[in-house]
Each structure stands twice: as C-alpha cells, then as structure tokens.
Design an enzyme around this catalytic site. Structure first.
Site, mmCIF file in Angstrom:
data_model
loop_
_atom_site.group_PDB
_atom_site.id
_atom_site.type_symbol
_atom_site.label_atom_id
_atom_site.label_comp_id
_atom_site.label_asym_id
_atom_site.label_seq_id
_atom_site.Cartn_x
_atom_site.Cartn_y
_atom_site.Cartn_z
ATOM 1 N N GLU A 109 43.220 49.698 43.377
ATOM 2 C CA GLU A 109 43.125 51.015 43.991
ATOM 3 C C GLU A 109 44.298 51.300 44.908
ATOM 4 O O GLU A 109 44.900 50.391 45.487
ATOM 5 C CB GLU A 109 41.822 51.140 44.797
ATOM 6 N N CYS A 127 48.776 53.871 50.875
ATOM 7 C CA CYS A 127 48.400 52.461 51.031
ATOM 8 C C CYS A 127 48.418 51.814 49.652
ATOM 9 O O CYS A 127 47.595 52.142 48.791
ATOM 10 C CB CYS A 127 47.021 52.366 51.670
ATOM 11 N N CYS A 134 41.989 39.518 46.204
ATOM 12 C CA CYS A 134 42.674 38.835 47.306
ATOM 13 C C CYS A 134 42.090 37.445 47.468
ATOM 14 O O CYS A 134 40.873 37.256 47.386
ATOM 15 C CB CYS A 134 42.514 39.631 48.599
ATOM 16 N N CYS A 138 38.958 37.377 53.972
ATOM 17 C CA CYS A 138 38.608 37.712 55.347
ATOM 18 C C CYS A 138 37.154 38.174 55.380
ATOM 19 O O CYS A 138 36.715 38.930 54.524
ATOM 20 C CB CYS A 138 39.538 38.794 55.887
ATOM 21 N N CYS A 141 36.083 42.020 55.026
ATOM 22 C CA CYS A 141 36.777 42.841 54.034
ATOM 23 C C CYS A 141 36.091 42.746 52.674
ATOM 24 O O CYS A 141 35.952 41.653 52.113
ATOM 25 C CB CYS A 141 38.237 42.395 53.911
#
Length: 404
Positions: A109, A127, A134, A138, A141
C-alpha cells in the site's frame, strides 16, 4: 469515499509485456547505457527520462521529440511498467490510498496525505513502501503482524510515486503535466534500510532534476534503527532522516521495537549524531524523532523527561503520533490531554514538538495500518490474533475459577 478496482484486462496487459526491459526505475546513466547498447546517442536518456517521470508517458509513440524509428524500436524492446493498481480509495479529507499488486501477486500500500487546505498545488506527502510486509514486528504496528515476504524492486518503489503523480494528471495533456507530489517519506510497509540499494536508488531518482526533481529536504527516510546502514546512508545520499523511536529507555523499547535488542539506544543515538555531523560540510541533515503515543505505556511525564534527557545532545524535532488502533491491538491511544501534557514537557525542555493530525481514517490510511487487512501470506497476523484470543479465553477461565 471513492473505491475503484482496476479491470482484469489491465493486469493481463501488464503480464504480457514483462519480458521487455522496464525503463521505469533506470537512472540517467543506466538509460544512457541502454541507448548506447541499441546504437543510439546517450543524450536520448535525458529526453526519455523527462517523458517518463515529468510527463508520466508510458507510450513511446507519444514521445514527440524522438524519431518514429526509435519510437518503434523502443516499443519492441522496452516498456514503462509501474506496479499494477488493484484498488484505490480516496478519502473525504483528500487522503488517497492505493493497493498495488507486485510481481508474484503480493500486495503493498501507498498513502498520499495532502495539506489541510487540500489545494491542487499545496503540499502533498506520499508515504511509500519499501518491502512486502516487515520483519521487525513492532508491537504496535499492524503491518508487522503480516510478517515479511520480500523486498520491493526499484521499479516497484519508484512506481508508487509515479502512480500517485498520475492520479492528478489523468485529464491533463502530456506536455502540460507536472509533478504535484511535493514530499516523499519512506515510511510505508517495511524497513527501508533493510532494502538498502533499491531504496537509495529510488530516492536518487526522486532528487534527480531530470526525473521528479524533489528537494533533498522533502525526501525523508524513516528507520527503526538499523545502525550500520545509517552510517552508509550518510555517505551515499543527502536526505532527511526520521527515527521511529517510540520509547525513551531500552527496557521499554525492547518490548515495543524488538530491533532495539540488537541496536540499543546508545548505538542508535550515536549513529543519528554521525548522520547529522558527517564529514561533508555541504550536508545539513535533518532528524525527526517519531514517537507513537500509547496510553499508560510510554506517555507518562517521566517518559517525557527521559526522552528529553536522551535527545539533549541530538539536534532534532519530535513528532508525537496518536496510536491508530487495529484488531486485537493490546494498546489504546493516549488521550488528547495526555498527549498535550507530554508535548508541553518537551517544549519546555527546548524541543520543537508537533502532534501529528490523524488523516484518512475512513480508508484505514493511518500510520501502522498498511495492508494489515489485505494480505497475510506468512500467517503471522493470524497466529498473533489466535494467541491473543487464547490469552483472553485463559483469563476468562481463571476469572471463573476464582469466582467459584
């Protein structure tokens, strides 16, 4: 809200030409070498770059300042192929979001956030994602809960900016088009410094006057703290740096940002200082500290004082980010009063501290929400949600036993 799905024939069309050389993502030198390899002069690179990046043209027959013979040759050998748009959503507040399908069927995205006035020629910040998923996971997130699948290629990275620019140019004649995206942040899906070479090459194109021509202060890379690559970045390119900090001490940051266990705060701050004070006197680096506000977790007055002490020798500004809840998230957003109290402590300590305004909530375009609801090929999100549900069930059973 407007939602559009790209027709299947567009996806099929892109698949037909993947055996051609994709010129999208090539630097001026790479394009020059390509033209020399087919018996053309190197200056053709500059001409074609402008058509691709400044005018958004993908059809070589529309490139009017090159010969018909070369147009035909390029049509046979090459293509300008951005990633395929699967969905696009435009928020009522002007925020725009795209879901791209990249090679292998993976989804990523990209989000564009305009200035509050939403003027046509006002600030527009894009962005951009650098990876599918990922690996850093984290805890706050949702993108991290998807897991890591692969790095994006250079054309898949720069193609996100190309598509975003084109979204404002659909009805504008080719030679009158211009780049309306004014700012880029490498802050989408993934950790940019773990996909280093394609990310740096993409940012170089963003800065190139023959491509997008963005100011070096308007291109920002955000990292969770891959310390060795921060030193490389200072040598290789001059862009703004943002650090996803989110905690003022190692104990808490180990929990929120697990990469901190490998590169603790003292090493991260040292690398940030080196980025600012590199040996090139022409470089005037800018560091922004990103800090997500989690109720009762990292938002106390004590945390604010710890943060001020941690950053006292690091020239930086601080951006406080209200947490964006997602399914099964174990956190809540700090109250507005708490966020302002936290900000006041930092302001009184001499820091420039801003509070990010949430935008695009109606299209799930907020920080930390990217693609979490679109794809879960690694099943990390599903496993994580199952673990949360089991924990909740266990707590209910324990409560029932106590009641007995």
């Amino acid at each position: 809200m407007q939602v559009n799905k790209i027709p299947v024939m567009d996806i099929a069309k892109s698949a037909e030409i993947t055996d051609k050389i994709n010129l999208l993502g090539m630097s001026k030198d790479e394009l020059a070498a390509f033209f020399v390899s087919i018996g053309e002069k190197p200056f053709r690179a500059t001409q074609v770059m402008k058509w691709i990046y400044q005018f958004g043209v993908t059809d070589f027959f529309e490139m009017s300042n090159i010969s018909k013979k070369l147009q035909q040759r390029l049509h046979e050998l090459a293509c300008v192929l951005p990633p395929v748009v699967r969905y696009k959503e435009f928020s009522q507040d002007g925020t725009r979001k795209w879901v791209f399908e990249v090679a292998g069927g993976s989804l990523v995205e990209t989000v564009l956030i305009p200035a509050e006035d939403n003027k046509q020629f006002g600030r527009k910040t894009l962005c951009i994602s650098s990876q599918v998923g990922c690996a850093l996971d984290c805890s706050f997130c949702s993108t991290g809960k998807q897991g890591f699948e692969r790095d994006l290629t250079l054309s898949e990275i720069i193609g996100q900016l190309w598509v975003a620019n084109q979204s404002y140019m659909d009805d504008v004649p080719a030679t009158k088009r211009q780049n309306l995206v004014t700012n880029v942040v490498m802050m989408g899906m993934g950790e940019p410094l773990l996909n280093y070479e394609p990310v740096v090459a993409a940012m170089s194109l963003m800065l190139d006057d023959h491509a997008f021509g963005l100011s070096k202060r308007r291109v920002t890379l955000s990292t969770s703290g891959i310390v060795p690559k921060m030193y490389d970045l200072a040598k290789d390119i001059d862009v703004a740096l943002a650090i996803s900090l989110h905690a003022p001490n190692d104990t808490l940051r180990d929990e929120l940002v697990p990469i901190n266990k490998k590169y603790p705060l003292n090493e991260l701050i040292k690398a940030a200082k080196a980025y600012i004070y590199d040996e090139n006197p022409r470089h005037k680096k800018h560091v922004t500290i990103e800090y997500v506000m989690l109720a009762g977790v990292n938002d106390s007055d004590e945390h604010a004082h710890q943060l001020a002490a941690l950053l006292k020798d690091l020239p930086s500004k601080i951006n406080l980010i209200p947490f964006n809840p997602f399914a099964h998230a174990p956190y809540q957003r700090s109250s507005n009063n708490r966020i302002h109290a936290f900000s006041n402590i930092l302001n009184q300590a001499g820091f420039v501290c801003t509070i990010r305004q949430t935008r695009g909530d109606d299209i799930d375009a907020a920080c930390g929400q990217l693609v979490g609801q679109v794809a879960d090929r690694t099943r990390r999100a599903k496993k994580w949600q199952e673990s949360i549900e089991k924990r909740q069930q266990a707590m209910l059973l324990d409560g029932a036993d106590i009641a007995k």
